[in-house]
Design an enzyme around this catalytic site. Structure first.
Site, PDB file in Angstrom:
ATOM      1  CG  ASP A  87      -1.971  -1.051   1.176  1.00  0.00           C
ATOM      2  OD1 ASP A  87      -2.039  -1.740   0.137  1.00  0.00           O
ATOM      3  OD2 ASP A  87      -2.725  -1.198   2.148  1.00  0.00           O
ATOM      4  CE1 TYR A 128      -2.735   1.941  -6.656  1.00  0.00           C
ATOM      5  CE2 TYR A 128      -3.491   3.188  -4.764  1.00  0.00           C
ATOM      6  CZ  TYR A 128      -3.675   2.753  -6.061  1.00  0.00           C
ATOM      7  OH  TYR A 128      -4.786   3.142  -6.749  1.00  0.00           O
ATOM      8  CB  SER A 151     -12.120   7.345  -2.562  1.00  0.00           C
ATOM      9  OG  SER A 151     -11.638   8.363  -3.364  1.00  0.00           O
ATOM     10  CD  GLU A 179     -16.591   6.976  11.410  1.00  0.00           C
ATOM     11  OE1 GLU A 179     -16.292   6.404  10.354  1.00  0.00           O
ATOM     12  OE2 GLU A 179     -17.586   7.695  11.531  1.00  0.00           O
ATOM     13  CE  LYS A 196      -9.268   4.704   4.393  1.00  0.00           C
ATOM     14  NZ  LYS A 196      -9.006   3.425   3.747  1.00  0.00           N
ATOM     15  CG  ASP A 216      -6.890  -2.944   4.913  1.00  0.00           C
ATOM     16  OD1 ASP A 216      -7.470  -2.626   3.867  1.00  0.00           O
ATOM     17  OD2 ASP A 216      -5.721  -3.347   4.946  1.00  0.00           O
ATOM     18  CE1 TYR A 221     -18.216   4.162   5.012  1.00  0.00           C
ATOM     19  CE2 TYR A 221     -17.089   2.175   5.741  1.00  0.00           C
ATOM     20  CZ  TYR A 221     -17.539   2.997   4.721  1.00  0.00           C
ATOM     21  OH  TYR A 221     -17.309   2.658   3.420  1.00  0.00           O
ATOM     22  CE  LYS A 225      -4.896   5.059   3.089  1.00  0.00           C
ATOM     23  NZ  LYS A 225      -4.004   4.440   2.136  1.00  0.00           N
ATOM     24  CB  CYS A 231      12.497 -33.717  11.997  1.00  0.00           C
ATOM     25  SG  CYS A 231      12.322 -32.514  13.319  1.00  0.00           S
ATOM     26  CB  CYS A 234      14.106 -35.089  16.555  1.00  0.00           C
ATOM     27  SG  CYS A 234      12.867 -35.640  15.386  1.00  0.00           S
ATOM     28  CB  CYS A 290       8.727 -34.142  12.711  1.00  0.00           C
ATOM     29  SG  CYS A 290       9.701 -35.202  13.781  1.00  0.00           S
ATOM     30  CB  CYS A 338       9.721 -34.200  17.419  1.00  0.00           C
ATOM     31  SG  CYS A 338      10.779 -32.853  16.834  1.00  0.00           S
TER      32      CYS A 338
HETATM   33  S1  IVH Z   1     -16.148   7.118   5.100  1.00  0.00           S
HETATM   34  C1  IVH Z   1     -17.383   9.632   1.486  1.00  0.00           C
HETATM   35  N1  IVH Z   1     -15.348   5.739   7.181  1.00  0.00           N
HETATM   36  O1  IVH Z   1     -12.162   3.668   3.155  1.00  0.00           O
HETATM   37  C2  IVH Z   1     -16.765   8.968   2.648  1.00  0.00           C
HETATM   38  N2  IVH Z   1     -14.671   5.007   5.036  1.00  0.00           N
HETATM   39  O2  IVH Z   1     -11.271   5.752   0.771  1.00  0.00           O
HETATM   40  C3  IVH Z   1     -16.777   7.526   2.513  1.00  0.00           C
HETATM   41  N3  IVH Z   1     -13.360   2.950   5.042  1.00  0.00           N
HETATM   42  O3  IVH Z   1     -13.552   2.273   0.569  1.00  0.00           O
HETATM   43  C4  IVH Z   1     -15.974   6.751   3.409  1.00  0.00           C
HETATM   44  N4  IVH Z   1     -13.360   2.635   7.216  1.00  0.00           N
HETATM   45  O4  IVH Z   1     -14.905   1.665   2.584  1.00  0.00           O
HETATM   46  C5  IVH Z   1     -15.318   5.853   5.852  1.00  0.00           C
HETATM   47  N5  IVH Z   1     -14.763   4.573   9.097  1.00  0.00           N
HETATM   48  C6  IVH Z   1     -14.720   4.693   7.780  1.00  0.00           C
HETATM   49  C7  IVH Z   1     -14.058   3.773   6.961  1.00  0.00           C
HETATM   50  C8  IVH Z   1     -14.045   3.962   5.589  1.00  0.00           C
HETATM   51  C9  IVH Z   1     -12.955   2.158   6.051  1.00  0.00           C
HETATM   52  C10 IVH Z   1     -13.065   2.719   3.618  1.00  0.00           C
HETATM   53  C11 IVH Z   1     -14.261   2.884   2.731  1.00  0.00           C
HETATM   54  C12 IVH Z   1     -13.712   3.352   1.431  1.00  0.00           C
HETATM   55  C13 IVH Z   1     -12.371   3.888   1.788  1.00  0.00           C
HETATM   56  C14 IVH Z   1     -12.360   5.367   1.524  1.00  0.00           C
END
Ligand code: IVH
Length: 670
Positions: free
Chosen positions: A38, A41, A87, A118, A120, A122, A228, A316, A410, A413, A428, A433
């Site tokens: 990530d 990226y 996003s 909140e 975030k 994954d 969320y 992040k 092994c 042993c 083994c 062992c």
């Molecule tokens: S709010 C318009 N809250 O993060 C706002 N997103 O880049 C929409 N994600 O794919 C997102 N935890 O699924 C929000 N507590 C959270 C989140 C969250 C994970 C993900 C979300 C989206 C990506 C946003």
């Protein structure tokens, strides 16, 4: 004057970056099989964005910097979102967050803005569409405008209500579907045993599970959700994001309890620090913190850019994947005698921890990924889970070393190592062992099992090597003098260990089962078994059919449990443990019903109307677990009079703290 590179070079670099990003998107979103980290990226994207900003003539609307998410898969029906699933703008430093706060304050012409912070998650974003209280559709995010229809699969997730009471005419709930790390490990272990390809991480497992054409497969996967936010809504009034979350929780949607509502930007910065520091203590993967302006009126005033809301930012965490070089491939021997190839790595810092070893799982995985000594690989670390090599990213320019081969014997042993036809694992053959024994003792004493503080790898090795512990029950026969006489052991540590061992004798049934190290019985299966049968005798007497009758127990697990208890040595080990003073709390535990089932409590300080033992018994009777230390899976800390450091720890990691009255109410309501 600055030295600007020739334009063709810039253009070539931009093309290269776009190509890499498109490829990474494809791998990540559509094949659930990421190739770069990530962090890499993000670096590619940042560089591309900067170049496009500096050279607008090369910017283009179809650049990956202007796209949200992935193009939907063809095999699922697609459907447009009523409101685009956008996003989030990323932040990588406190400075970026402060900048965000300043932009918000400036746009609103107001200071001291309140935010919600909140975790975030994954996982995989979904939208759940409820019309008149009934779940009518579930969509993936797709490209943000059109998502895949995965309603049938989402219906198999028990946490997601299929209908809601007192619902508005339209409610689109958005959230993140994920798999807990502990459940992910169990899932991958089962796949390992069956010789199936492993999932790279919980996120990929969740994504893969949701994209099944057969919902029965999805149903067998431990998917969960945290909600969320919302998409389109009709007939629901709320003026604050935090209140919206409370409302969603009230309607029965899981909302992450860590969420901190109505806080200042400083407190949001603090939340990020705490969550990042304790990231490994959580049972789920997270990649940052989402900070959202709390007031809905303010959100509306701020509005959106074409890609993201101006009222939110995703900050992040430091990356958990990095690249490094495999210096050597070693083979270690585990609790079940399994020989596991392990990569000895050039040490690399991943998420604040130096990693120098990573698991390669088994022979087939090494072959499939074609990992060889000298290769540069992508390594991933997720909390408590053992770091693993995801894939090779670069091979040496000079000749590569030979492909990996499993040793015939092994490495500990020297006995024969055998791989049974159809299985992915080489074992083994020696039941005695020493490596196997040490690993089972280590597991027995570990946090999720007997939780003997101070009994770790080194001590276990010492105890086994000196012959002081020849069987599990010997742990309970250690006395102060014997321990204190060990090399590098002080009086005080010896006393602490004796104490910890003594305390661990009182154990719940699920932990006891887990501690035995029965193959395929992880902490979750142990909880299910304890809840179903209620006593050790009943479990020991259960037939394969009885076991398979349980929804979460499949044939492989059932057979494994039965053959474990059919083995006279194992029955003897259980008897010895009980004879050595282990007491199993055999109250019936209902893992699925009741609001306290499966919750973990820690008690600290004195209670007025209950003794600790009474509180513990009352909680356990309702399916909750009482633990001695605040960590990972603690759901509530009960703080009585003069609470100790456990309260500080709870507050610092954001575990909910309740007082005695709160506990009383919970016990009554459960
Ligand atoms: S709010 C318009 N809250 O993060 C706002 N997103 O880049 C929409 N994600 O794919 C997102 N935890 O699924 C929000 N507590 C959270 C989140 C969250 C994970 C993900 C979300 C989206 C990506 C946003």
């Amino acid at each position: 004057m600055s030295d600007k590179p020739p334009l063709e070079e810039v253009k070539a670099r931009i093309d290269y970056l776009r190509q890499q990003i498109v490829r990474a998107n494809e791998k990540y979103h559509r094949q659930d099989d990421p190739e770069i980290s990530d962090a890499q990226y993000d670096r590619l994207k940042i560089e591309l964005k900067e170049l496009e900003a500096e050279y607008p003539r090369f910017d283009s609307p179809d650049s990956p910097t202007h796209l949200v998410g992935a193009t939907p898969l063809e095999r699922f029906e697609t459907k447009a979102h009523r409101l685009a699933m956008l996003s989030l703008e990323n932040a990588f430093s406190p400075q970026d967050v402060q900048d965000f706060n300043r932009r918000v304050e400036k746009a609103l012409g107001s200071g001291s803005i309140l935010y919600t912070a909140e975790i975030k998650m994954d996982g995989v974003a979904v939208e759940l569409v409820y019309e008149h209280g009934r779940l009518v559709a579930a969509l993936t995010r797709g490209d943000g405008r059109v998502g895949e229809v995965i309603t049938a699969n989402v219906r198999t997730i028990s946490q997601i209500p299929s209908s809601i009471k007192n619902a508005p005419p339209l409610l689109e709930v958005r959230g993140e579907i994920y798999i807990r790390r502990s459940r992910f490990e169990e899932l991958n272990n089962r796949r390992l045993e069956k010789g199936e390809a492993l999932f790279a991480n919980p996120r990929n497992a969740a994504a893969g599970s949701l994209r099944q054409l057969d919902s029965a497969v999805t149903a067998s996967r431990p998917l969960e959700i945290f909600c969320y936010g919302v998409g389109a809504v009709e007939g629901l009034e709320y003026s604050s994001h935090y209140e919206l979350l409370e409302m969603l929780a009230g309607l029965g949607f899981p909302v992450n309890e860590q969420t901190k509502g109505k806080i200042s930007i400083q407190e949001a910065l603090e939340a990020h620090r705490l969550w990042e520091e304790h990231r490994a203590d959580f049972d789920y993967d997270m990649d940052g913190v989402v900070i959202k302006v709390d007031s809905v009126a303010f959100q509306q005033a701020l509005g959106f850019t074409s890609k993201s809301p101006r009222w939110a930012v995703a900050w992040k965490f430091a990356p958990t994947q990095e690249t490094t070089v495999v210096e050597k491939i070693l083979v270690s021997v585990g609790r079940t005698g399994a020989l596991t190839p392990v990569a000895a790595l050039r040490p690399v810092a991943i998420g604040g921890v130096t990693v120098s070893r990573a698991t390669l799982h088994n022979e087939d995985e090494v072959r499939k990924k074609d990992i060889r000594e000298g290769d540069t690989v992508l390594v991933q670390r997720a909390g408590d889970v053992i770091p693993e090599v995801v894939k090779v990213v670069l091979t040496p320019d000079a000749a590569r070393s030979a492909p990996f081969e499993m040793p015939k014997n092994c490495p500990v042993c020297g006995s024969q190592a055998r791989r049974i036809e159809g299985e992915a694992v080489t074992r083994c053959v020696n039941a005695q062992c020493p490596a196997v024994f040490k690993e089972s003792v280590r597991h027995f004493a570990s946090r999720g099992a007997f939780d003997m503080e101070g009994v770790g790898d080194k001590l276990v090795a010492q105890l086994a090597d000196t012959g002081l512990v020849k069987e599990l029950a010997d742990l309970f026969r250690l006395d102060l003098a014997t321990l204190a006489a060990l090399e590098r052991m002080g009086e005080k540590s010896a006393a602490n260990i004796v104490d910890a061992v003594e305390k661990s004798k009182d154990i719940s049934l699920p932990r006891f089962l887990y501690a035995l190290g029965i193959r395929h019985v992880g902490s979750h299966v142990a909880l299910v078994l304890a809840g179903h049968f209620g006593s050790l005798e009943k479990i020991m007497a259960a037939s394969v059919d009885d076991l398979e009758a349980i929804r979460e127990v499949g044939p492989v697990v059932a057979k494994s449990i039965r053959s474990f208890f059919d083995e006279p040595n194992n029955r003897k080990a259980v008897d010895e443990l009980l004879a050595a003073g282990v007491r199993i709390a055999e109250e019936r535990i209902e893992p699925v019903s009741g609001s306290l089932a499966g919750k973990t409590f820690v008690l600290t300080g004195g209670l007025e109307n209950l003794t600790r033992e009474q509180a513990k018994a009352a909680l356990e009777k309702l399916g909750a677990r009482v633990s001695s230390s605040v960590s990972k899976k603690t759901d509530f800390v009960v703080a009585g009079k003069d609470p100790g450091s456990k309260l500080d720890k709870a507050l610092s990691i954001g575990v909910k703290v309740i007082d005695e009255a709160g506990l009383k109410k919970m016990l009554e309501d459960a």
